[in-house]
Design an enzyme around this catalytic site. Structure first.
Site, PDB file in Angstrom:
ATOM      1  N   GLY A 134     -16.245   2.340   2.325  1.00 26.13           N
ATOM      2  CA  GLY A 134     -16.604   1.803   3.640  1.00 26.13           C
ATOM      3  C   GLY A 134     -16.134   0.378   3.819  1.00 26.13           C
ATOM      4  O   GLY A 134     -16.791  -0.568   3.350  1.00 26.13           O
ATOM      5  N   GLY A 141     -11.405  -3.469  12.469  1.00 31.26           N
ATOM      6  CA  GLY A 141     -10.538  -2.531  11.756  1.00 31.26           C
ATOM      7  C   GLY A 141      -9.420  -3.257  11.040  1.00 31.26           C
ATOM      8  O   GLY A 141      -9.501  -3.534   9.838  1.00 31.26           O
ATOM      9  N   LEU A 243      -6.757  -0.574  -1.358  1.00 29.50           N
ATOM     10  CA  LEU A 243      -5.890  -0.073  -0.291  1.00 29.50           C
ATOM     11  C   LEU A 243      -4.447   0.044  -0.768  1.00 29.50           C
ATOM     12  O   LEU A 243      -3.733   0.987  -0.424  1.00 29.50           O
ATOM     13  CB  LEU A 243      -5.971  -0.985   0.937  1.00 29.50           C
ATOM     14  CG  LEU A 243      -7.330  -1.032   1.643  1.00 29.50           C
ATOM     15  CD1 LEU A 243      -7.300  -1.999   2.809  1.00 29.50           C
ATOM     16  CD2 LEU A 243      -7.754   0.357   2.127  1.00 29.50           C
ATOM     17  N   GLU A 367      -5.233   2.946   6.650  1.00 29.76           N
ATOM     18  CA  GLU A 367      -4.573   2.257   5.525  1.00 29.76           C
ATOM     19  C   GLU A 367      -3.562   1.233   6.028  1.00 29.76           C
ATOM     20  O   GLU A 367      -2.490   1.071   5.451  1.00 29.76           O
ATOM     21  CB  GLU A 367      -3.868   3.281   4.617  1.00 29.76           C
ATOM     22  CG  GLU A 367      -4.816   4.228   3.937  1.00 29.76           C
ATOM     23  CD  GLU A 367      -5.587   3.539   2.833  1.00 29.76           C
ATOM     24  OE1 GLU A 367      -5.223   2.406   2.470  1.00 29.76           O
ATOM     25  OE2 GLU A 367      -6.555   4.131   2.351  1.00 29.76           O
TER      26      GLU A 367
HETATM   27  P1  FAD Z   1      -7.695  -2.012  15.653  1.00 27.96           P
HETATM   28  O1  FAD Z   1      -7.690  -2.922  14.468  1.00 27.96           O
HETATM   29  O2  FAD Z   1      -8.638  -2.283  16.743  1.00 27.96           O
HETATM   30  O3  FAD Z   1      -6.207  -1.962  16.227  1.00 27.96           O
HETATM   31  C1  FAD Z   1      -5.891  -1.390  17.497  1.00 27.96           C
HETATM   32  C2  FAD Z   1      -4.402  -1.643  17.755  1.00 27.96           C
HETATM   33  O4  FAD Z   1      -4.148  -3.054  17.796  1.00 27.96           O
HETATM   34  C3  FAD Z   1      -3.510  -1.097  16.626  1.00 27.96           C
HETATM   35  O5  FAD Z   1      -2.309  -0.614  17.158  1.00 27.96           O
HETATM   36  C4  FAD Z   1      -3.237  -2.320  15.784  1.00 27.96           C
HETATM   37  O6  FAD Z   1      -2.045  -2.215  15.010  1.00 27.96           O
HETATM   38  C5  FAD Z   1      -3.135  -3.376  16.858  1.00 27.96           C
HETATM   39  N1  FAD Z   1      -3.369  -4.727  16.330  1.00 27.96           N
HETATM   40  C6  FAD Z   1      -4.506  -5.236  15.785  1.00 27.96           C
HETATM   41  N2  FAD Z   1      -4.311  -6.505  15.392  1.00 27.96           N
HETATM   42  C7  FAD Z   1      -3.017  -6.812  15.683  1.00 27.96           C
HETATM   43  C8  FAD Z   1      -2.183  -7.968  15.496  1.00 27.96           C
HETATM   44  N3  FAD Z   1      -2.638  -9.080  14.900  1.00 27.96           N
HETATM   45  N4  FAD Z   1      -0.905  -7.893  15.918  1.00 27.96           N
HETATM   46  C9  FAD Z   1      -0.411  -6.768  16.488  1.00 27.96           C
HETATM   47  N5  FAD Z   1      -1.124  -5.647  16.674  1.00 27.96           N
HETATM   48  C10 FAD Z   1      -2.422  -5.673  16.283  1.00 27.96           C
HETATM   49  N6  FAD Z   1     -11.567   3.110   7.085  1.00 27.96           N
HETATM   50  C11 FAD Z   1     -12.280   2.934   5.926  1.00 27.96           C
HETATM   51  O7  FAD Z   1     -12.749   1.829   5.624  1.00 27.96           O
HETATM   52  N7  FAD Z   1     -12.509   4.002   5.090  1.00 27.96           N
HETATM   53  C12 FAD Z   1     -12.050   5.257   5.357  1.00 27.96           C
HETATM   54  O8  FAD Z   1     -12.280   6.185   4.566  1.00 27.96           O
HETATM   55  C13 FAD Z   1     -11.301   5.465   6.565  1.00 27.96           C
HETATM   56  N8  FAD Z   1     -10.879   6.723   6.910  1.00 27.96           N
HETATM   57  C14 FAD Z   1     -10.284   6.930   8.140  1.00 27.96           C
HETATM   58  C15 FAD Z   1      -9.995   8.233   8.567  1.00 27.96           C
HETATM   59  C16 FAD Z   1      -9.454   8.461   9.817  1.00 27.96           C
HETATM   60  C17 FAD Z   1      -9.182   9.854  10.272  1.00 27.96           C
HETATM   61  C18 FAD Z   1      -9.125   7.357  10.656  1.00 27.96           C
HETATM   62  C19 FAD Z   1      -8.499   7.567  12.000  1.00 27.96           C
HETATM   63  C20 FAD Z   1      -9.405   6.065  10.253  1.00 27.96           C
HETATM   64  C21 FAD Z   1     -10.009   5.826   9.001  1.00 27.96           C
HETATM   65  N9  FAD Z   1     -10.363   4.529   8.600  1.00 27.96           N
HETATM   66  C22 FAD Z   1     -11.068   4.348   7.420  1.00 27.96           C
HETATM   67  C23 FAD Z   1     -10.205   3.397   9.517  1.00 27.96           C
HETATM   68  C24 FAD Z   1      -8.807   2.826   9.609  1.00 27.96           C
HETATM   69  O9  FAD Z   1      -8.462   2.168   8.426  1.00 27.96           O
HETATM   70  C25 FAD Z   1      -8.759   1.911  10.842  1.00 27.96           C
HETATM   71  O10 FAD Z   1      -8.807   2.747  11.979  1.00 27.96           O
HETATM   72  C26 FAD Z   1      -7.527   1.028  10.890  1.00 27.96           C
HETATM   73  O11 FAD Z   1      -7.621   0.002   9.934  1.00 27.96           O
HETATM   74  C27 FAD Z   1      -7.302   0.401  12.267  1.00 27.96           C
HETATM   75  O12 FAD Z   1      -8.450  -0.207  12.721  1.00 27.96           O
HETATM   76  P2  FAD Z   1      -8.987   0.084  14.218  1.00 27.96           P
HETATM   77  O13 FAD Z   1      -9.005   1.544  14.420  1.00 27.96           O
HETATM   78  O14 FAD Z   1     -10.243  -0.682  14.387  1.00 27.96           O
HETATM   79  O15 FAD Z   1      -7.858  -0.490  15.157  1.00 27.96           O
END
Ligand code: FAD
Length: 388
Positions: A134, A141, A243, A367
């Protein structure tokens, strides 16, 4: 028809042991997963995730690249080959193994106290004990440093409050590796999921990675003893080390999805006839298959290079980013192109292609998103940090 592996002479690049591992993983997938995977995808979960984890444990792929504590002690390349075969079946299956072995087990193996390693790792390697990891939160994210989950000392214990989101295997796990802010910076905790105040809610309505359980974790006054805390590591270095391991597996895994899509499209192209001849006889179809195969072969060579490098000297994070960015981006493109070759059948779960294409939408994001890995490479190439 010629398989792209054969076309490029890839098979000869692998050791006997690596080929053997590929065969045994393929056999498990064929017997226990492939006959059901379309339905699991439709149902939104495997029939019996814990039973599946035990099968994977018996096969020896859980934490297979870790030493001791019942783990396999295999090479990074051998682990990579296993990831490729698992994801050739389904990205959800590979995610299950990545989260168990590279995130939850690796975190405990690398950072927990000796007693905690003894307590959790042998059962996890056997697939009897399920782990999750987690880090991500609903509002944090890509920027986990801003996480809000907090652990505070209370006497000899720690009390953790917060929420984690999108956690693979969260609702089936026995132990959750939880990253939380403390007065000393971010720290990791191995939290038994039966601890009062810990709840996991399965996330519904996913259109991707449907054969994998994804959950929200709620920690409401979760009390754990000092021994649950990872003693040394502080800051993002802890989670990022895990990671890096999981991302490395994805470099291989994504090419598994690509391979399955290519094999399916190739078969379809020679069998399906329109205008009185196989669609594979049209130049446009041949161009698609040629381009898909080129990117697949390049992706395998990159994965193999990174695997051999990891085994020889270890990998720097930006080298893992390079592989994850390229191979997932190309794999999803390959799957989408394969889908067009199948025409209307391309959108049906009777064929594996749309399932792989949809799954890779998650792999593209988790990831580290494509954008994050691009910025990591950009930072290395220019010395300029464009993150904030
Ligand atoms: P955000 O961080 O909100 O990003 C949204 C968009 O903005 C993306 O396109 C991103 O690239 C872009 N963005 C953000 N910051 C910038 C920047 N500085 N410059 C340019 N673009 C930017 N997480 C865990 O901890 N453990 C798990 O086991 C796990 N399993 C998962 C399983 C699934 C099926 C999925 C979909 C996700 C999982 N995740 C898990 C979470 C995953 O790691 C996050 O979704 C990911 O890190 C992106 O975070 P977010 O979804 O909050 O997107």
């Amino acid at each position: 028809t010629t398989h792209p592996d054969e076309l490029a002479g890839l098979t000869g690049l692998f050791t006997d042991q690596e080929r053997q591992i590929a065969l045994s993983v393929r056999a498990l997938c064929a017997a226990e997963v492939e006959p059901h995977i379309g339905r699991w995808f439709e149902d939104g979960a495997p029939d019996d995730p814990r039973g599946l984890m035990r099968s994977l444990g018996s096969l020896g792929v859980l934490g297979m690249h870790l030493e001791g504590y019942g783990c396999g002690g295999m090479t990074a390349t051998e682990y990579g080959v296993a990831c490729l075969e698992l994801e050739a079946c389904d990205s959800g299956l590979r995610s299950m193994v990545s989260v168990q072995g590279s995130l939850a087990m690796f975190a405990i193996w690398r950072w927990a106290s000796e007693a905690e390693k003894q307590r959790w790792l042998p059962g996890m390697a056997a697939g009897e004990v399920v782990g999750c990891f987690g880090l991500t939160e609903p509002d944090h994210g890509s920027d986990p440093a801003a996480m809000r989950t907090r652990a505070r000392r209370d006497g000899a214990d720690w009390v953790i409050d917060g929420r984690k989101m999108w956690i693979t295997n969260g609702s089936v796990a026995d132990v959750a590796v939880i990253w939380a802010q403390t007065d000393d910076g971010i720290r990791g905790f191995a939290v038994p999921t039966e601890t009062p105040g810990f709840t996991a809610n399965t996330i519904k309505h996913k259109m991707s990675l449907r054969a994998s359980v994804t959950s929200e974790l709620v920690l409401d006054g979760v009390r754990v003893p000092e021994s649950a805390a990872f003693p040394e590591v502080r800051g993002l270095r802890g989670p990022l080390s895990c990671l890096s391991e999981a991302r490395y597996g994805i470099v291989w895994g994504a090419m598994g999805s690509a391979r399955t899509a290519i094999e399916c499209a190739q078969r379809y192209a020679v069998e399906r006839e329109q205008f009185g001849r196989p669609i594979g006889g049209f130049q446009l179809t041949q161009q698609k298959l040629a381009d898909m195969s080129l990117e697949y072969v390049k992706g395998i060579l990159l994965a193999l290079h990174l695997g051999r490098l990891k085994d020889a000297t270890g990998l720097r994070p930006e080298q893992v980013s390079l592989g994850k960015l390229n191979n997932v981006r190309e794999a999803i493109e390959i799957c989408r192109t394969a889908r067009t070759i199948l025409g209307a059948n391309g959108i049906s779960l009777e064929y594996p292609v749309i399932r792989h294409a949809n799954n890779l939408e998650s792999v593209l994001t988790y990831e580290g998103t494509v954008e994050m890995h691009t910025l990591i490479l950009g930072q290395k190439l220019t010395g300029q940090d464009a993150f904030r």
